[in-house]
Each structure stands twice: as structure tokens, then as C-alpha cells.
Design an enzyme around this catalytic site. Structure first.
Site, short mmCIF file in Angstrom:
data_model
loop_
_atom_site.label_atom_id
_atom_site.label_comp_id
_atom_site.label_asym_id
_atom_site.label_seq_id
_atom_site.Cartn_x
_atom_site.Cartn_y
_atom_site.Cartn_z
CE LYS A 190 -0.05 -11.49 2.95
NZ LYS A 190 1.03 -11.15 2.01
CD GLU A 206 8.41 -5.66 0.90
OE1 GLU A 206 8.45 -6.77 1.47
OE2 GLU A 206 7.55 -4.79 1.16
CG LEU A 266 4.52 -8.73 4.14
CD1 LEU A 266 3.36 -8.05 4.85
CD2 LEU A 266 4.01 -9.60 3.01
CE1 TYR A 275 -2.58 -11.24 0.47
CE2 TYR A 275 -2.64 -8.88 0.92
CZ TYR A 275 -2.03 -9.98 0.33
OH TYR A 275 -0.86 -9.81 -0.38
CG HIS A 324 -13.72 8.70 3.18
ND1 HIS A 324 -14.63 8.78 2.16
CD2 HIS A 324 -12.49 8.75 2.60
CE1 HIS A 324 -13.99 8.88 1.00
NE2 HIS A 324 -12.69 8.86 1.25
NE ARG A 364 -17.17 5.98 -2.04
CZ ARG A 364 -16.17 5.29 -2.57
NH1 ARG A 364 -16.36 4.02 -2.89
NH2 ARG A 364 -15.00 5.84 -2.80
NE ARG A 381 2.05 -12.03 7.08
CZ ARG A 381 2.68 -12.50 5.99
NH1 ARG A 381 3.90 -12.06 5.69
NH2 ARG A 381 2.11 -13.41 5.23
#
Length: 276
Positions: free
Chosen positions: A145, A177, A201, A32, A101, A99, A51
Site C-alpha cells: 500500500k 481489482e 491489494l 499509507y 535516489h 534529494r 498490513r
């Protein structure tokens, strides 16, 4: 007004539109980005797009869009919303599939929201914030992210319950951080911040602050430091897209510096707001 977007359709952000088999819902299998909009314009859009695409590449997610195409969608949503100062959140997941993996052979799913900016209590900027140091229990690739933010949420909640604004995370005796921010110290007039390794990040506001420091002639060191450095610093501040720059005046109930926002922090914040 708030507005939403899902795979080419304009939607109401409150509508139930995601199927149960959405991989972001099932696995947190996605990335995101969060972008601030000032005066109808997305701030540091180029850096955010870079990014976003690096994060997608890191998890082997093909976005099937160019940065320019996504930016055009963002610009259109901002215009449709009629909002001048707002928050844009975008998410890309590995799509909708039964579903499993293993990666499915389906198109990526891209969603966005544009909502009014959530203003922070400005007394934090005027008086300084409290932080709590906590163990960094996240995975190894914090530079990506991703949607997997549960360790961050738990740390933020623990800090909040202790009366602190933010959790400052410590991994193997080294400060990394905040749970949703980058950290800077001022020591002997030098700006110090952890290096952009895989354990933090690579914040967009962090990039801006480093650039501003160079413009202002403030010396900078990107280096690791222990928690003791936080307590011994002359100034400490946090950065992120949402909070911009917030001074820290207390860590684990110990006063930092004079106990008030410092001159270097104020100078950098003023320069940042001029850019905005």
C-alpha cells in the site's frame, strides 16, 4: 473537528508543514493506511496495523514504532478530535533529506489525519453501481500500500468521465481489482474473488467478507477470472474500507444479473454491518 499529526506534534491538517525535501513529496517514497472509525472505535485495527507494517517492511522502511505505539497515537487523535464516525489516514515516508535516489540515514516520518467520515451516496448501495473495465497499468507489487497511486487515479478518473463509479482493472486478460477496491462475483451461488497475489491489494474489508462468507456457509473460490466472468455473473460487488460493500449492476454499460443488487450481496452486507 479535523486533526493532524506529524512526528509527535498535533497540527492543523491545513497547515503547510512538510519541507520540500520530504521523500514522500519528492518520490512517493512511503506507505499509507486508511482506517474507518465507527462509534469512536477503529474497525479491524489489528489487520490494518499488520498490513501497514508489512508494506513498510516490503519497501525496507523502518518505522521506529511498534504497532501498539501507533495504535495509541491513533486512539489519542480520535479522542482529541471528538469525532465518533471518522476517517483516519496515516502515512510513513523515508523522511526528510536532500534529494537522492539512495536511501538516506534519517528517521522515518509519520503523519496522520482524523477527519469526519465522507459519506457515500447510499443510492449506490440501493440501486447498484456502474463500473468500467480498463487495462491494469500499475506496477507488479500492488499488494504494497504505497503512496504511488497515479495509475489508480488515472483509471478512476477515466471511469468517472465515462459515468462509472469505479474502474475494474484487467491485467493480461485477468481481472485483478478496482482502482481503489476489491471485486467479488457470485456465480452458481459461489462467491468468487481474485486470489491475494502481489497483483492486488489485500483489502481489509475483503478479509472480513471472506470470514463472513465462511460463517454464513457460502462457498468461496479464490481464483483468477477473465472479464467475461464479470458480465456472466449473477451478482458482482466491490469492497473497501471507505465504501464497505457496494453492489455492481452494470459493467461497460452491460447489465449484470437482474440489474439489481442481489440476495447474496445483501446478506453479506447485513452481516458486515452487524460486525460494525
Amino acid at each position: 473537528m479535523s486533526i493532524g499529526y506529524l512526528n509527535g506534534k498535533i497540527i492543523n491538517p491545513g497547515d503547510p508543514v512538510l519541507p520540500i525535501d520530504e521523500r514522500g513529496h519528492q518520490f512517493g517514497d512511503g506507505v499509507y493506511e486508511y482506517i474507518r472509525v465507527y462509534g469512536g472505535r477503529a474497525f479491524m485495527m489489528k489487520e490494518h496495523m499488520e498490513r501497514f507494517f508489512k508494506s513498510a517492511e516490503a519497501i525496507k522502511l523502518n518505522l521506529s514504532h511498534t504497532p501498539e505505539e501507533i495504535q495509541a497515537i491513533v486512539d489519542d487523535l480520535i479522542e482529541r478530535s471528538g469525532l465518533s464516525d471518522c476517517d483516519v489516514y496515516m502515512q510513513a515516508t523515508r523522511g526528510i533529506a536532500p534529494r537522492n535516489h539512495l536511501f538516506p540515514n534519517v528517521p522515518a516520518s509519520i503523519s496522520m489525519t482524523v477527519k469526519p467520515f465522507r459519506a457515500m451516496d447510499e443510492t449506490l448501495r440501493e440501486q447498484g453501481a456502474k463500473v468500467k473495465l480498463l487495462p491494469d497499468e500499475r506496477w507488479q507489487n500492488c499488494w504494497i500500500k504505497t503512496l504511488n497511486l497515479l495509475p489508480n487515479l488515472l483509471a478512476k478518473q477515466e471511469a468517472f468521465e465515462a459515468g462509472a463509479f469505479e474502474a475494474v482493472l484487467v491485467r493480461d486478460g485477468i481481472v485483478t481489482e478496482g482502482s481503489s477496491s476489491n471485486i467479488f462475483l457470485v456465480k452458481d451461488g459461489t462467491l468468487v474473488t481474485p486470489p491475494a497475489t502481489k497483483h492486488i491489494l489485500h483489502g481489509i474489508t475483503r478479509i472480513a467478507v471472506l470470514d463472513i462468507a465462511a460463517e454464513l456457509g457460502i462457498s468461496v473460490e479464490e481464483k483468477e477470472f477473465a472479464p467475461e466472468a464479470v458480465f456472466e455473473a449473477e451478482e458482482v460487488f466491490l469492497t473497501s474500507t471507505g465504501i464497505e460493500i457496494v453492489p455492481v449492476t452494470s459493467a461497460d454499460d452491460q447489465v449484470i444479473g437482474s440489474g439489481k443488487p442481489g440476495a447474496v450481496t445483501k446478506k453479506i452486507y447485513e452481516a458486515f454491518m452487524k460486525r460494525v
